[in-house]
Write a protein that holds these residues in place. Structure first.
Motif, mmCIF file in Angstrom:
data_model
loop_
_atom_site.group_PDB
_atom_site.id
_atom_site.type_symbol
_atom_site.label_atom_id
_atom_site.label_comp_id
_atom_site.label_asym_id
_atom_site.label_seq_id
_atom_site.Cartn_x
_atom_site.Cartn_y
_atom_site.Cartn_z
ATOM 1 N N ALA A 151 0.846 -1.207 0.000
ATOM 2 C CA ALA A 151 0.000 0.000 0.000
ATOM 3 C C ALA A 151 0.876 1.251 0.000
ATOM 4 O O ALA A 151 0.597 2.219 -0.716
ATOM 5 C CB ALA A 151 -0.923 -0.001 1.215
ATOM 6 N N THR A 186 -9.334 4.624 -4.625
ATOM 7 C CA THR A 186 -9.827 4.997 -3.295
ATOM 8 C C THR A 186 -9.044 6.155 -2.693
ATOM 9 O O THR A 186 -9.502 6.785 -1.760
ATOM 10 C CB THR A 186 -9.748 3.804 -2.315
ATOM 11 O OG1 THR A 186 -8.403 3.330 -2.302
ATOM 12 C CG2 THR A 186 -10.691 2.695 -2.712
ATOM 13 N N ARG A 187 -7.843 6.421 -3.177
ATOM 14 C CA ARG A 187 -7.013 7.412 -2.481
ATOM 15 C C ARG A 187 -7.257 8.845 -2.956
ATOM 16 O O ARG A 187 -6.773 9.784 -2.383
ATOM 17 C CB ARG A 187 -5.525 7.019 -2.604
ATOM 18 C CG ARG A 187 -4.622 7.869 -1.715
ATOM 19 C CD ARG A 187 -3.324 7.184 -1.434
ATOM 20 N NE ARG A 187 -2.347 8.066 -0.858
ATOM 21 C CZ ARG A 187 -1.367 8.657 -1.520
ATOM 22 N NH1 ARG A 187 -1.250 8.487 -2.838
ATOM 23 N NH2 ARG A 187 -0.499 9.418 -0.896
ATOM 24 N N GLN A 232 2.775 0.573 6.112
ATOM 25 C CA GLN A 232 3.014 1.216 4.811
ATOM 26 C C GLN A 232 4.412 1.820 4.740
ATOM 27 O O GLN A 232 4.975 2.006 3.665
ATOM 28 C CB GLN A 232 2.124 2.397 4.582
ATOM 29 C CG GLN A 232 0.696 2.435 4.583
ATOM 30 C CD GLN A 232 -0.039 2.230 5.844
ATOM 31 O OE1 GLN A 232 0.398 1.577 6.783
ATOM 32 N NE2 GLN A 232 -1.230 2.765 5.852
ATOM 33 N N GLY A 269 -9.997 7.657 9.207
ATOM 34 C CA GLY A 269 -10.121 7.050 7.879
ATOM 35 C C GLY A 269 -11.366 6.202 7.702
ATOM 36 O O GLY A 269 -12.249 6.168 8.567
ATOM 37 N N ILE A 270 -11.415 5.497 6.601
ATOM 38 C CA ILE A 270 -12.617 4.755 6.210
ATOM 39 C C ILE A 270 -12.904 3.588 7.159
ATOM 40 O O ILE A 270 -14.028 3.187 7.348
ATOM 41 C CB ILE A 270 -12.482 4.247 4.745
ATOM 42 C CG1 ILE A 270 -13.812 3.728 4.193
ATOM 43 C CG2 ILE A 270 -11.421 3.161 4.604
ATOM 44 C CD1 ILE A 270 -14.812 4.798 3.924
ATOM 45 N N LYS A 271 -11.829 3.055 7.774
ATOM 46 C CA LYS A 271 -12.037 1.834 8.553
ATOM 47 C C LYS A 271 -12.873 2.086 9.802
ATOM 48 O O LYS A 271 -13.567 1.202 10.269
ATOM 49 C CB LYS A 271 -10.686 1.203 8.920
ATOM 50 C CG LYS A 271 -9.976 0.633 7.702
ATOM 51 C CD LYS A 271 -8.469 0.581 7.899
ATOM 52 C CE LYS A 271 -7.755 0.443 6.574
ATOM 53 N NZ LYS A 271 -6.380 0.921 6.607
ATOM 54 N N GLN A 286 -13.153 12.148 7.138
ATOM 55 C CA GLN A 286 -12.012 11.397 6.637
ATOM 56 C C GLN A 286 -10.901 12.367 6.249
ATOM 57 O O GLN A 286 -11.088 13.203 5.373
ATOM 58 C CB GLN A 286 -12.400 10.582 5.410
ATOM 59 C CG GLN A 286 -13.332 9.423 5.708
ATOM 60 C CD GLN A 286 -13.468 8.508 4.518
ATOM 61 O OE1 GLN A 286 -12.519 7.829 4.135
ATOM 62 N NE2 GLN A 286 -14.640 8.462 3.925
ATOM 63 N N HIS A 341 -8.017 11.226 5.120
ATOM 64 C CA HIS A 341 -7.232 10.600 4.058
ATOM 65 C C HIS A 341 -7.816 11.040 2.712
ATOM 66 O O HIS A 341 -7.135 11.571 1.863
ATOM 67 C CB HIS A 341 -7.304 9.074 4.132
ATOM 68 C CG HIS A 341 -6.748 8.477 5.367
ATOM 69 N ND1 HIS A 341 -5.519 7.880 5.409
ATOM 70 C CD2 HIS A 341 -7.255 8.362 6.620
ATOM 71 C CE1 HIS A 341 -5.290 7.409 6.633
ATOM 72 N NE2 HIS A 341 -6.330 7.693 7.379
HETATM 73 C C1 HCA Z 1 -3.507 3.276 2.572
HETATM 74 C C2 HCA Z 1 -4.238 4.399 1.876
HETATM 75 C C3 HCA Z 1 -5.039 5.274 2.784
HETATM 76 C C4 HCA Z 1 -6.237 4.545 3.355
HETATM 77 C C5 HCA Z 1 -7.256 5.480 3.894
HETATM 78 C C6 HCA Z 1 -8.224 5.014 4.935
HETATM 79 C C7 HCA Z 1 -5.510 6.477 1.958
HETATM 80 O O1 HCA Z 1 -3.155 3.386 3.746
HETATM 81 O O2 HCA Z 1 -3.260 2.301 1.930
HETATM 82 O O3 HCA Z 1 -7.982 4.059 5.658
HETATM 83 O O4 HCA Z 1 -9.246 5.673 5.021
HETATM 84 O O5 HCA Z 1 -5.278 7.584 2.331
HETATM 85 O O6 HCA Z 1 -6.173 6.259 0.930
HETATM 86 O O7 HCA Z 1 -4.238 5.743 3.841
#
Ligand code: HCA
Ligand code: CFN
Length: 542
Positions: free
Chosen positions: A66, A96-97, A191, A474-476, A490, A492
């Motif tokens: 990632a 997604t980023r 990462q 973040g999304i999680k 979010q 990110h």
């Molecule tokens: C990653 C990408 C991420 C994930 C974002 C998130 C991003 O870590 O692989 O968990 O919401 O910014 O897209 O950090």
């Protein structure tokens, strides 16, 4: 909002209490990743970071793949980024980023593609390198990329596919760079390992490979660690170009092979994200003597400070004047509107937990709209991102170089180097507030909490203790948080919004955060600490 000594002690006790739910070994481990800020302590507070997550703890972290393919390589638009692995590794990193990229008509832009070798069981058993080689051929012929990257996922390292050999053969066949990245997901602890792998190869193979010897504009700079999430780097570039800077390359937001290869011609490297690309900044300095300057374009005051530091670096009165003019104009356009949003946000509190730099960078912007950060942390930062790289101007002449002097930097027995061109050094050392290297801990108010690699259980428990008005992460965890009745932002992906960088970005952020608070949704959902038991007294039938 700093707490008293007494309240800090109470907070520590609350923390100990919920950590008791862990088995003893886990508790000991997790305790070392949590700091309750207390500036009255004589010793500098330290935190454990960049170590392996305990299996079973639900971490927010990602993997080396990632960090390499998703973070550093992915935004480079004119290269084809091949993922050698099962389809899921590609699918879950596809679009997604929100690293935006645009090109003029006729230029290569592959940003919306996901190229996967779709590894199957037969590839695992018999090897997937032939399939990969055929895939490179097909992609080069179909999409005409400027260069190709091949990123390894976990099974590639396990079965021993030689992606380096495939890349070498393909490069000879097609006459364009084909680079392999051994960024198997399991490498390192997060990462972060992937950032380093990507940095190394880009530096070895791309940066400096261009023919240009001198930059084609005055005040030539690179912007490092800026990935154009939601258009951030476009907004930063708009302001920089207006002042008169020549942006040679952005690493890697809206980035291209074509600009990266001439990045060595810049006179100064700006470092926005200090976790993902500091390696390239340091290597550029080693190899070409280009100094780097830590900047932060998140928040109005940080942006102003960064612009002024840049002007100080170049030391040209005309540039300084233009910088001040642009600052005054941009500020006038956002200031009063920011005040309006501040009226709604003022006095509220936030959690700010993001990857490796935003957990710190966004705190100033939150503060500008009246929001205190009561808990912050990083998923995968290293100790120096928390504890700082304090700059001690202990200047001595570098024996190997005629025009470079060195400022030695030391913290916690580690040594970092910042080299600055000699003729500009005197101006810089008095005028640039070097607090940028100070890390997160010293910027946090007493009683606030810093957590490294925050996990799900701790998120819920800290919410109960600190009762934040908003969570930035973040999304999680986003939807879990919202279901608890708390607005979530979010940081990110910016939730489909942005840009948040620079002056206009700060205003957009203030608007989005205010919308988060004023949404009627919250009339229908109550946070856990305000909830009364649904069942009161005895349960009756019927
Ligand atoms: C990653 C990408 C991420 C994930 C974002 C998130 C991003 O870590 O692989 O968990 O919401 O910014 O897209 O950090
Ligand atoms: S854009 Fe950056 S700013 S590169 Fe890094 S450390 Fe990630 S992808 Mo998510 S948002 Fe995040 Fe930072 Fe640098 Fe992004 S805080 S986790 S690896 N990050």
């Amino acid at each position: 909002m700093a707490l008293s000594k007494h309240d800090i002690e109470t907070r520590k006790k609350e923390l100990e209490k919920f950590l008791d739910a862990y088995p003893a070994k886990t508790k000991k481990n997790r305790r070392s990743h949590i700091v309750v800020r207390d500036s009255s302590l004589e010793e500098q507070q330290i935190i454990e970071a960049n170590t392996r997550t305990i299996p079973g703890v639900i971490t927010n972290r990602g993997c080396a793949y990632a960090g390499c393919k998703g973070v550093v390589l992915g935004p480079i638009k004119d290269m084809a980024h091949i993922v050698h692995g099962p389809i899921g590794c590609s699918y879950y990193a596809w679009g997604t980023r929100r690293n935006k990229a645009k090109t003029k008509d006729g230029e290569v832009n592959l940003i919306n593609y996901a190229f996967s070798s779709d590894m199957q069981e037969s590839d695992v058993v018999f090897g997937g390198d032939k399939k990969l080689a055929a895939m490179v051929d097909e992609i080069v012929e179909t999409f005409k990329p400027k260069a190709v990257t091949i990123s390894a996922t976990c099974p590639v390292g396990l079965i021993g596919d030689d992606i380096g050999a495939v890349a070498k053969a393909a490069e000879a066949k097609h006459g364009i760079p084909v680079m392999s990245f051994s960024c198997e997901g399991y490498k390192g602890v997060s990462q972060s390992a992937g950032h380093h792998i990507a940095n190394n190869v880009l530096m070895q193979r791309v940066i400096g490979s261009g023919e240009i010897e001198e930059a084609e504009g005055k005040y030539a700079i690179n912007i490092l660690g800026e990935y154009n999430i939601g258009g951030d780097s476009w907004e930063i570039e708009r302001v920089l170009k207006d002042i008169g800077y020549h942006v040679v390359s952005v690493m890697t937001g809206d980035g291209s092979y074509e600009t990266l290869k001439n990045a060595h011609t810049a006179e100064l490297n700006l470092v926005q994200c200090h976790r993902s690309i500091n390696y390239i900044a340091e290597m550029l300095e080693e190899k070409y003597g280009t100094p780097w300057l830590k900047v932060n374009f998140i928040g109005v005051q940080s942006t102003i400070e960064s612009l002024r530091n840049m002007a100080t670096y170049f030391g040209d009165p005309a540039l300084t004047q233009k910088t001040e003019e642009v600052i005054a104009r941009e500020l006038a356009a956002v200031e009063s509107k920011l005040e309006q949003f501040k009226k709604i946000c003022d006095g509220k509190t936030a959690f700010c937990f993001v990857g490796g730099s935003r957990g710190h960078h966004y705190q100033g912007l939150f503060k500008e709209i009246g929001i205190d950060t009561v808990l912050a942390g990083y998923e995968f930062a290293h100790r120096d991102d928390y504890e700082g790289r304090e700059v001690i101007p202990d200047i001595k002449l570098d024996a190997d170089s005629k025009n470079i002097e060195e400022i030695k930097v030391s913290k916690d027995e580690k040594r970092y180097k910042i080299r600055i061109l000699k003729e500009r050094l005197d101006q810089i050392k008095d005028k640039i507030p070097l607090s940028y290297y100070g890390g997160m801990i010293k910027d946090m108010p007493d009683g606030s909490i810093m957590v490294d690699d925050l996990n799900h259980y701790e998120t819920e428990e800290f919410i109960k203790i600190l009762k934040p008005d908003i969570l930035a992460s973040g999304i999680k965890d986003k939807y879990v948080i919202q279901k608890m009745g708390i607005p979530s932002k979010q940081l990110h992906s910016y939730d489909y919004s942005g840009p948040y960088a620079g002056f206009r970005g700060a205003l957009k952020f203030a608007e989005d955060i205010t919308m988060g608070f004023t949404s009627p949704t919250w009339n229908y959902i109550t946070p856990p600490w305000k909830q009364k038991p649904i069942l009161d007294g005895t349960v009756t039938e019927g």
